[in-house]
Design an enzyme around this catalytic site. Structure first.
Site, mmCIF file in Angstrom:
data_model
loop_
_atom_site.group_PDB
_atom_site.id
_atom_site.type_symbol
_atom_site.label_atom_id
_atom_site.label_comp_id
_atom_site.label_asym_id
_atom_site.label_seq_id
_atom_site.Cartn_x
_atom_site.Cartn_y
_atom_site.Cartn_z
ATOM 1 N N ASP A 1 -1.417 12.027 -2.872
ATOM 2 C CA ASP A 1 -2.080 10.913 -3.561
ATOM 3 C C ASP A 1 -3.293 10.444 -2.762
ATOM 4 O O ASP A 1 -3.245 10.315 -1.548
ATOM 5 C CB ASP A 1 -1.058 9.766 -3.682
ATOM 6 C CG ASP A 1 -1.552 8.636 -4.558
ATOM 7 O OD1 ASP A 1 -1.092 7.496 -4.372
ATOM 8 O OD2 ASP A 1 -2.417 8.889 -5.425
ATOM 9 N N HIS B 1 -4.618 -1.347 -7.620
ATOM 10 C CA HIS B 1 -3.406 -1.126 -6.822
ATOM 11 C C HIS B 1 -2.796 -2.463 -6.422
ATOM 12 O O HIS B 1 -3.461 -3.482 -6.409
ATOM 13 C CB HIS B 1 -3.754 -0.351 -5.545
ATOM 14 C CG HIS B 1 -4.121 1.061 -5.786
ATOM 15 N ND1 HIS B 1 -5.090 1.719 -5.053
ATOM 16 C CD2 HIS B 1 -3.671 1.971 -6.676
ATOM 17 C CE1 HIS B 1 -5.209 2.966 -5.470
ATOM 18 N NE2 HIS B 1 -4.351 3.155 -6.460
ATOM 19 N N GLY B 2 -1.495 -2.424 -6.106
ATOM 20 C CA GLY B 2 -0.837 -3.580 -5.518
ATOM 21 C C GLY B 2 -0.154 -4.495 -6.526
ATOM 22 O O GLY B 2 -0.038 -4.173 -7.706
ATOM 23 N N THR C 1 4.096 0.130 -6.015
ATOM 24 C CA THR C 1 4.445 -1.273 -5.776
ATOM 25 C C THR C 1 5.832 -1.634 -6.302
ATOM 26 O O THR C 1 6.595 -2.335 -5.623
ATOM 27 C CB THR C 1 3.373 -2.195 -6.392
ATOM 28 O OG1 THR C 1 2.137 -1.980 -5.692
ATOM 29 C CG2 THR C 1 3.758 -3.650 -6.292
ATOM 30 N N SER D 1 1.960 -0.041 -11.715
ATOM 31 C CA SER D 1 3.225 -0.770 -11.531
ATOM 32 C C SER D 1 3.318 -1.981 -12.445
ATOM 33 O O SER D 1 2.314 -2.630 -12.734
ATOM 34 C CB SER D 1 3.381 -1.216 -10.072
ATOM 35 O OG SER D 1 3.927 -0.155 -9.298
HETATM 36 O O1 LIG Z 1 -1.951 4.027 -8.172
HETATM 37 C C1 LIG Z 1 -1.059 3.943 -7.331
HETATM 38 C C2 LIG Z 1 0.103 2.983 -7.511
HETATM 39 O O2 LIG Z 1 -0.355 1.735 -7.814
HETATM 40 P P1 LIG Z 1 0.648 0.487 -7.880
HETATM 41 O O3 LIG Z 1 0.278 -0.392 -6.721
HETATM 42 O O4 LIG Z 1 0.382 -0.175 -9.203
HETATM 43 O O5 LIG Z 1 2.069 0.962 -7.786
HETATM 44 N N1 LIG Z 1 -1.084 4.745 -6.235
HETATM 45 O O6 LIG Z 1 -1.986 5.744 -6.154
HETATM 46 C C3 LIG Z 1 -0.218 4.501 -5.089
HETATM 47 C C4 LIG Z 1 -1.080 3.968 -3.957
HETATM 48 C C5 LIG Z 1 -0.361 4.185 -2.667
HETATM 49 C C6 LIG Z 1 -0.775 3.124 -1.681
HETATM 50 O O7 LIG Z 1 -1.482 3.751 -0.715
HETATM 51 P P2 LIG Z 1 -1.072 3.512 0.809
HETATM 52 O O8 LIG Z 1 0.094 4.408 1.102
HETATM 53 O O9 LIG Z 1 -2.323 3.908 1.532
HETATM 54 O O10 LIG Z 1 -0.699 2.050 0.969
HETATM 55 NA NA NA Z 2 -2.794 10.620 -7.341
HETATM 56 ZN ZN LIG Z 3 -3.837 5.075 -6.877
#
Ligand SMILES: O=C(COP(=O)(O)O)N(O)CCCCOP(=O)(O)O
Ligand code: NA
Ligand SMILES: [Zn+2]
Ligand SMILES: [Ca+2]
Length: 311
Positions: free
Chosen positions: A88, A184-185, A260, A217
């Site tokens: 990712d 994110h988050g 998240t 999320s």
């Molecule tokens: O798109 C998403 C998930 O998004 P979400 O926050 O809505 O679950 N992701 O790509 C997950 C992001 C992972 C976070 O990265 P770090 O390990 O560097 O902290």
């Molecule tokens: Na990805």
């Molecule tokens: Zn992402």
């Protein structure tokens, strides 16, 4: 069995359902996701960010890639549902190469913070190497709000569907992550939780590829409340409602990135167990309840996205 992300997403694309891409950093989350997939008879994509590779390898990205890939492969090969492993938000060629060497079956090159021409140039390079190794590639167009790519963008930059058409033609990526208003988050929206449905439909029509939704999320109230009951402070947390995600899937989203929600479920389980069992000091017990909560939230997501029963 350990499977190719591309096979999992081609089926979802053809049959019109969503598959969760669940982020992991450790053993417990891998166990929880695999257990949920078996219980739901659902495919699952397990994904690890560069930060997760560093965490698992205690600072050594390549070691982390191999440790995570070995765990995922062993757990996946022991069950009857397809499970893949995806890198990712890859930014650094070295990290992408480590994932490919370790046996990840797909990688994301995230150059979405670069101008289009540069995003195309970089992505094309990665596609060449990854495809030579039989590994599929995900790329991103547009920018999520909030901290992403270590770039704090105040506003999200939504994908331009015509650019998307050109991008996939010139790069030959296997899946595309269009920025459509998520971030994110746990604090995704100030006001109403809405994403640009029309834009998803247009990108789908023009690219005909499996599409990826980042920042997907839901931040379910039940988990937030449980974590807060045992001392967490998640005030203001807001995610993407289920019905919004289901509409996004209807319009062509097939890979639904979820990190998240798993973090909050694990936190709630851990806080609950520690509060209720002051004498407990066996990590298999307190991590045990925490990972069972992750299994539950992953099962809920598989049902909601329509991947349950699709293994
Ligand atoms: O798109 C998403 C998930 O998004 P979400 O926050 O809505 O679950 N992701 O790509 C997950 C992001 C992972 C976070 O990265 P770090 O390990 O560097 O902290
Ligand atoms: Na990805
Ligand atoms: Zn992402
Ligand atoms: Ca990005």
């Amino acid at each position: 069995p350990y499977a190719k992300t591309k096979d999992i997403l081609s089926k979802a694309h053809n049959e019109g359902y969503g598959v969760g891409a669940f982020n992991v950093n450790d053993l417990e989350f891998i166990q929880a996701i695999v257990k949920a997939a078996v219980m739901e008879n659902s495919p699952a994509i397990i994904e690890a960010s560069e930060g997760a590779l560093k965490y698992a390898g205690d600072g050594d990205v390549e070691k982390g890639a191999f440790i995570l890939a070995d765990m995922v492969r062993r757990y996946a090969d022991a069950v009857s549902v397809p499970i893949s492993l995806h890198l990712d938000h890859g930014h650094d060629l070295k990290h992408i190469m480590a994932a490919i060497k370790a046996g990840f079956t797909s990688v994301m090159i995230d150059a979405s913070d670069k101008p289009l021409e540069e995003n195309i140039r970089i992505t094309r390079q990665i596609v060449e190497v990854a495809h030579a190794a039989g590994v599929a590639v995900e790329a991103e167009l547009g920018r999520l709000m909030g901290i992403e790519d270590n770039v704090a963008s105040a506003e999200s930059v939504l994908v331009d569907p015509d650019e998307a058409k050109r991008f996939v033609t010139e790069t030959q990526v296997d899946f595309l992550a269009p920025a459509v208003g998520t971030s994110h988050g746990a604090f995704k929206f100030k006001g109403e939780a809405k994403i640009d449905y029309e834009r998803i439909s247009k990108v789908k029509e023009l690219t005909q590829l499996p599409l990826v939704l980042h920042g997907a999320s839901g931040v379910p109230a039940q988990w937030v409340e449980l974590a807060e009951k045992y001392g967490a402070d998640l005030s203001g947390a807001k995610g993407v409602p289920d019905e919004v995600l289901q509409e996004a899937v209807k319009r062509g989203i097939n890979k639904v990135n979820t990190d998240t929600d798993l973090r909050i479920a694990f936190l709630a389980g851990l806080r609950k167990h520690l509060a209720e069992n002051p004498k407990e000091f066996d990590p298999r017990k307190y991590f045990g309840e925490a990972k069972d909560f992750v299994t539950e939230v992953v099962r809920d997501r598989m049902k909601m996205l329509g991947s349950s029963g699709k293994a």
